[in-house]
Design a protein around this motif. Structure first.
Motif, short mmCIF file in Angstrom:
data_model
loop_
_atom_site.label_atom_id
_atom_site.label_comp_id
_atom_site.label_asym_id
_atom_site.label_seq_id
_atom_site.Cartn_x
_atom_site.Cartn_y
_atom_site.Cartn_z
N THR A 182 0.86 -1.19 0.00
CA THR A 182 0.00 0.00 0.00
C THR A 182 0.89 1.23 0.00
O THR A 182 0.95 1.96 0.99
N GLN A 183 1.58 1.45 -1.10
CA GLN A 183 2.56 2.52 -1.18
C GLN A 183 2.14 3.66 -2.12
O GLN A 183 2.95 4.44 -2.59
N GLY A 184 0.83 3.72 -2.37
CA GLY A 184 0.31 4.83 -3.14
C GLY A 184 0.62 4.77 -4.62
O GLY A 184 0.84 5.80 -5.26
N SER A 185 0.63 3.57 -5.19
CA SER A 185 0.89 3.43 -6.61
C SER A 185 -0.26 2.66 -7.26
O SER A 185 -1.14 2.12 -6.58
N LYS A 186 -0.22 2.58 -8.58
CA LYS A 186 -1.27 1.85 -9.29
C LYS A 186 -1.21 0.35 -9.01
O LYS A 186 -2.15 -0.38 -9.35
N HIS A 187 -0.12 -0.09 -8.37
CA HIS A 187 0.03 -1.51 -8.06
C HIS A 187 -0.32 -1.84 -6.61
O HIS A 187 -0.02 -2.93 -6.13
#
Length: 226
Positions: A182-187
């Motif tokens: 949950t690092q703020g990316s689309k992944h």
């Protein structure tokens, strides 16, 4: 998370309290209590056992959040071994307090078939460690890993369990973001391949939790991955 609320920190303290395997005498098994391991000469079987234990803990938390589980990978294990070797060869350790050994990590990722960002910075290693004896029981090793994972998940930066009630010791949740993708990316919500190894410098032991997001394997790896 730059300014977590008091309520959030209280929840983290509760998490440190309720997950108590690292500070009680109970073991997973009698065999673990009787099995001595050399932290500087772990066998492949011992590394796999510690990796499986780590994955069990991580995946228990991920399942509670409805996230896909991480998977052990022989390819990730080889990368973990190679990164640990880089630390040992160049006398690097978590005790240096200089952060991750980026040059060693990127050298290892490149040698293991990766391209792109994985050969330029650290995208794969979460790191913990401790000072202690070289020969310990499997139970003791598991308890050290358990405590480190608690630190990562609940943002605890204290040195030991006795400090867990001190909310000023709860300082960073970047490791938790990595563990939960949950690092703020689309992944966000992706899952990782996982391997674990340990390196030694003096009396300091660095545990290398090697976590490679599956999308990175697809996008930046040339060759087979298993």
């Amino acid at each position: 998370m730059s300014s977590p609320s008091t309520k959030f920190k209280q929840a983290c303290v509760k998490g440190m309290d309720e997950n108590n395997f690292s500070r009680i005498t109970a073991a997973e098994s009698k065999k673990d209590n009787q099995t001595k391991i050399n932290l500087n000469k772990l066998t492949p079987t011992q590394k796999r056992k510690l990796a499986d234990f780590t994955l069990k803990l991580i995946n228990q938390a991920r399942k509670q959040l409805g996230l896909p589980v991480w998977r052990y990978s022989s390819s990730a294990q080889k990368l973990a071994n190679d990164i640990a070797m880089q630390y040992a060869l160049h006398h690097k350790s978590i005790s240096d307090q200089t952060g991750h050994y980026i040059k060693g990590i990127t050298t290892a990722t490149k040698a293991n078939g990766f391209t792109g960002p994985l050969t330029q910075d650290n995208y794969v290693e979460n790191m913990g460690g401790f000072l202690g004896k070289q020969t310990i029981t499997m139970t003791q090793a598991k308890k050290k890993i358990y405590f480190i994972l608690k630190q990562m998940i609940f943002g605890f930066a204290g040195n030991n369990e006795s400090q867990r009630q001190d909310q000023t010791k709860y300082l960073e949740w970047q490791h938790a973001a990595s563990i939960f993708n949950t690092q703020g990316s689309k992944h966000d919500g992706d899952w990782d391949y996982f391997g674990l190894s340990i390196s030694k410098k003096g009396k300091a032991y660095t545990i290398h939790f090697i976590c490679i997001p599956s999308f990175m394997v697809k996008e930046y790896h040339h060759g087979t991955w298993k």
